[in-house]
Design a protein around this motif. Sequence first.
Motif, PDB file in Angstrom:
ATOM      1  N   ASN A   1      13.465   8.581   8.223  1.00 58.71           N
ATOM      2  CA  ASN A   1      13.446   8.655   9.689  1.00 58.71           C
ATOM      3  C   ASN A   1      12.081   9.123  10.189  1.00 58.71           C
ATOM      4  O   ASN A   1      11.624   8.694  11.253  1.00 58.71           O
ATOM      5  CB  ASN A   1      14.557   9.589  10.179  1.00 58.71           C
ATOM      6  CG  ASN A   1      15.935   8.969  10.026  1.00 58.71           C
ATOM      7  OD1 ASN A   1      16.082   7.745  10.096  1.00 58.71           O
ATOM      8  ND2 ASN A   1      16.953   9.790   9.801  1.00 58.71           N
ATOM      9  N   ALA A   2      11.429   9.989   9.426  1.00 49.47           N
ATOM     10  CA  ALA A   2      10.087  10.440   9.810  1.00 49.47           C
ATOM     11  C   ALA A   2       9.065   9.317   9.628  1.00 49.47           C
ATOM     12  O   ALA A   2       8.188   9.102  10.476  1.00 49.47           O
ATOM     13  CB  ALA A   2       9.694  11.666   8.987  1.00 49.47           C
ATOM     14  N   ALA A   3       9.170   8.579   8.515  1.00 49.40           N
ATOM     15  CA  ALA A   3       8.232   7.482   8.250  1.00 49.40           C
ATOM     16  C   ALA A   3       8.376   6.366   9.277  1.00 49.40           C
ATOM     17  O   ALA A   3       7.409   5.661   9.568  1.00 49.40           O
ATOM     18  CB  ALA A   3       8.464   6.932   6.846  1.00 49.40           C
TER      19      ALA A   3
ATOM     20  N   ALA B   1      -1.897   7.446   6.514  1.00 45.15           N
ATOM     21  CA  ALA B   1      -1.920   8.367   5.374  1.00 45.15           C
ATOM     22  C   ALA B   1      -0.669   9.237   5.330  1.00 45.15           C
ATOM     23  O   ALA B   1      -0.074   9.449   4.265  1.00 45.15           O
ATOM     24  CB  ALA B   1      -3.170   9.230   5.428  1.00 45.15           C
ATOM     25  N   LYS B   2      -0.271   9.733   6.477  1.00 38.40           N
ATOM     26  CA  LYS B   2       0.938  10.562   6.531  1.00 38.40           C
ATOM     27  C   LYS B   2       2.182   9.733   6.201  1.00 38.40           C
ATOM     28  O   LYS B   2       3.094  10.204   5.524  1.00 38.40           O
ATOM     29  CB  LYS B   2       1.077  11.194   7.917  1.00 38.40           C
ATOM     30  CG  LYS B   2       0.012  12.224   8.236  1.00 38.40           C
ATOM     31  CD  LYS B   2       0.200  12.788   9.641  1.00 38.40           C
ATOM     32  CE  LYS B   2      -0.872  13.820   9.967  1.00 38.40           C
ATOM     33  NZ  LYS B   2      -0.741  14.357  11.356  1.00 38.40           N
ATOM     34  N   ARG B   3       2.166   8.503   6.664  1.00 41.91           N
ATOM     35  CA  ARG B   3       3.297   7.622   6.383  1.00 41.91           C
ATOM     36  C   ARG B   3       3.389   7.336   4.878  1.00 41.91           C
ATOM     37  O   ARG B   3       4.468   7.317   4.311  1.00 41.91           O
ATOM     38  CB  ARG B   3       3.124   6.320   7.180  1.00 41.91           C
ATOM     39  CG  ARG B   3       4.397   5.547   7.407  1.00 41.91           C
ATOM     40  CD  ARG B   3       4.212   4.492   8.480  1.00 41.91           C
ATOM     41  NE  ARG B   3       5.460   3.776   8.683  1.00 41.91           N
ATOM     42  CZ  ARG B   3       5.597   2.466   8.623  1.00 41.91           C
ATOM     43  NH1 ARG B   3       4.542   1.706   8.372  1.00 41.91           N
ATOM     44  NH2 ARG B   3       6.764   1.898   8.811  1.00 41.91           N
ATOM     45  N   LYS B   4       2.258   7.130   4.256  1.00 42.11           N
ATOM     46  CA  LYS B   4       2.215   6.869   2.815  1.00 42.11           C
ATOM     47  C   LYS B   4       2.771   8.070   2.044  1.00 42.11           C
ATOM     48  O   LYS B   4       3.517   7.903   1.069  1.00 42.11           O
ATOM     49  CB  LYS B   4       0.779   6.578   2.375  1.00 42.11           C
ATOM     50  CG  LYS B   4       0.626   6.240   0.895  1.00 42.11           C
ATOM     51  CD  LYS B   4      -0.808   5.903   0.560  1.00 42.11           C
ATOM     52  CE  LYS B   4      -0.993   5.677  -0.936  1.00 42.11           C
ATOM     53  NZ  LYS B   4      -0.264   4.511  -1.432  1.00 42.11           N
ATOM     54  N   ASP B   5       2.443   9.272   2.471  1.00 40.39           N
ATOM     55  CA  ASP B   5       2.942  10.475   1.804  1.00 40.39           C
ATOM     56  C   ASP B   5       4.457  10.597   1.946  1.00 40.39           C
ATOM     57  O   ASP B   5       5.153  10.962   0.988  1.00 40.39           O
ATOM     58  CB  ASP B   5       2.265  11.720   2.383  1.00 40.39           C
ATOM     59  CG  ASP B   5       2.775  13.002   1.734  1.00 40.39           C
ATOM     60  OD1 ASP B   5       2.549  13.180   0.523  1.00 40.39           O
ATOM     61  OD2 ASP B   5       3.416  13.807   2.434  1.00 40.39           O
ATOM     62  N   LEU B   6       4.973  10.292   3.132  1.00 39.46           N
ATOM     63  CA  LEU B   6       6.421  10.342   3.338  1.00 39.46           C
ATOM     64  C   LEU B   6       7.136   9.353   2.415  1.00 39.46           C
ATOM     65  O   LEU B   6       8.163   9.687   1.810  1.00 39.46           O
ATOM     66  CB  LEU B   6       6.751  10.038   4.803  1.00 39.46           C
ATOM     67  CG  LEU B   6       6.338  11.097   5.832  1.00 39.46           C
ATOM     68  CD1 LEU B   6       6.453  10.527   7.242  1.00 39.46           C
ATOM     69  CD2 LEU B   6       7.203  12.347   5.682  1.00 39.46           C
ATOM     70  N   TYR B   7       6.588   8.152   2.291  1.00 42.96           N
ATOM     71  CA  TYR B   7       7.198   7.159   1.419  1.00 42.96           C
ATOM     72  C   TYR B   7       7.065   7.541  -0.056  1.00 42.96           C
ATOM     73  O   TYR B   7       7.935   7.212  -0.874  1.00 42.96           O
ATOM     74  CB  TYR B   7       6.607   5.777   1.679  1.00 42.96           C
ATOM     75  CG  TYR B   7       7.171   5.115   2.912  1.00 42.96           C
ATOM     76  CD1 TYR B   7       8.559   5.015   3.095  1.00 42.96           C
ATOM     77  CD2 TYR B   7       6.333   4.603   3.898  1.00 42.96           C
ATOM     78  CE1 TYR B   7       9.079   4.413   4.237  1.00 42.96           C
ATOM     79  CE2 TYR B   7       6.854   4.002   5.037  1.00 42.96           C
ATOM     80  CZ  TYR B   7       8.228   3.911   5.200  1.00 42.96           C
ATOM     81  OH  TYR B   7       8.746   3.319   6.322  1.00 42.96           O
TER      82      TYR B   7
ATOM     83  N   PRO C   1       0.817  -1.220   0.000  1.00 45.72           N
ATOM     84  CA  PRO C   1       0.000   0.000   0.000  1.00 45.72           C
ATOM     85  C   PRO C   1       0.849   1.267   0.000  1.00 45.72           C
ATOM     86  O   PRO C   1       0.335   2.357  -0.277  1.00 45.72           O
ATOM     87  CB  PRO C   1      -0.818  -0.120   1.296  1.00 45.72           C
ATOM     88  CG  PRO C   1      -0.039  -1.056   2.162  1.00 45.72           C
ATOM     89  CD  PRO C   1       0.622  -2.024   1.229  1.00 45.72           C
ATOM     90  N   PHE C   2       2.139   1.142   0.270  1.00 42.06           N
ATOM     91  CA  PHE C   2       3.024   2.300   0.286  1.00 42.06           C
ATOM     92  C   PHE C   2       3.661   2.590  -1.075  1.00 42.06           C
ATOM     93  O   PHE C   2       4.356   3.582  -1.235  1.00 42.06           O
ATOM     94  CB  PHE C   2       4.138   2.101   1.329  1.00 42.06           C
ATOM     95  CG  PHE C   2       3.645   2.054   2.745  1.00 42.06           C
ATOM     96  CD1 PHE C   2       3.049   3.151   3.338  1.00 42.06           C
ATOM     97  CD2 PHE C   2       3.768   0.892   3.488  1.00 42.06           C
ATOM     98  CE1 PHE C   2       2.590   3.103   4.650  1.00 42.06           C
ATOM     99  CE2 PHE C   2       3.319   0.824   4.803  1.00 42.06           C
ATOM    100  CZ  PHE C   2       2.721   1.937   5.387  1.00 42.06           C
TER     101      PHE C   2
END
Length: 518
Positions: A453-455, A462-468, A324-325
Amino acid sequence: MTTFAKLMGAASVALCTFASAPVLAEGGTLVIGSTQTPRHLNGSVQSGIATAVPSTQLFASPLRYDENWEPQPYLAESWSVAEDGLSVTLNLVQGATFHDGMPITSEDVAFSIMNTKENHPFKSMFDPVDTIETPDAHTVIINLSKPHPALLLALSPALAPVLPKHIYGDGQDPKTHPANSDPVGSGPFILEEFTPGQAIVMKKNPDFFIEGRPKLDEIIIRLIKDESALLIAMENGEADMYPFMAQSTSIKRLEKDENLIVTAEGYAAVGPINWLAFNLESPKLSDVRVRQAIAYATDRTFITKALHRGTSSAQRGPIIESSPFFDETIPAYDVDLEKAQALMAEAGFADGMELTIDFIPGPKEQQQSIAEYLKSQLKKIGIDVTVRAAPDFPTWAGRIASHDFELTMDLVFNWGDPVIGVHRTYLSDNIIKGVIWSNTQSYSNAKVDELLNAAAVETDAAKRKDLYAQFQQIVAADLPVYWINATPYHTAYNAKLLNPPLGIWGTMHPMDTVEWAE
């Protein structure tokens, strides 16, 4: 005659007469055929198939995972995560012992997690682990410096074997400890014999802490360098299981055998990506335009459709496309020889260059065949490629880990969550010579470090997906590696085998429930 020779003689007789005298449901021998040769058997300091398959039989871990990606009890009978995400408490089972009879305590678990953190090539896997408390013999409190959304998955058998502190805590280097090749674990099987390059023989652990397991009397891993010989062994009953099979011809061949079952199940958490890696320390490859030229000269569709006969799928980025990422908008670098030639000229190599490409020895289709294809294809843009073979896996791994390469084919796993299997390739602080499947490309980008490091601590999906997504766009431009295809792993196994290892980790999971039908 060695123990292995005796066992193989007995196993061959039993398997040849299988039709008339089937092995009973209780007991029996499972013979696994493998082309992967491990350097040692301690998965705490070494990643990869070759080590993980035997390591997960010899060592238990805090948790195990079912086929639905749900954590299940193992050495930890229960666990809890703090509301702030900064600690995880493990409650260990009572009465579990190592193979030498010593009890497993919280001290062993704490020691093992910290040992893995310090010595495993997956640096990001336990990086947030700050301290570990052991208030009593059966309670482990893992304190984190920041939230770690992948921690429970990281406590799986293939990633977090629990080592006996009384053996490994003697001050010797864990990477070269003599116990790595003669381990004392607490898993369902006990090491009987390890003959490097030939076989690993593991006997049933009669004192395994899960009652009624394991079902089998022994597991023998036959190490067979030649895949043709392995296929014959599967067809004539000298081997019962062939996991991590990736050759299209092999898959199609064994599918025709009515005594075998061939399946793609069991690799959900593996996320295997086949790619071409660049050594950015090389002056010829330090210019991104050269790397991009090589990407534009490589026909990914030809590789997947022609070389792999349609059994593999294209892979455009560092995160497996089934995740999903994965970012669908990532540049594909579809083949364009004119653009490739122009980039070579812009980089100052209009007259061409010479490069050497390595590949993982073993089944040819995913590695050597692509290397040889690249030799012919890159000649079209002025690159004269020498294909360098390695006699065995340890030789190849030694070259790549010491950064003694220019180009290399490689096969790298996502390991369920990007923080475990993806970060290690791209974080600049994971450039560690001597460690395979780390950042062996010597890639360094401060923005990528920041995003990963943020992810690693972001708990919002959703925020994690954007970082990736941001990360994928940057590395697609920088191209420390060129991603080619998802490896089409399959497992072939004897049709009379019950409960084959088809969960998310496949054979990199304890096979304590595997047994033979009557």
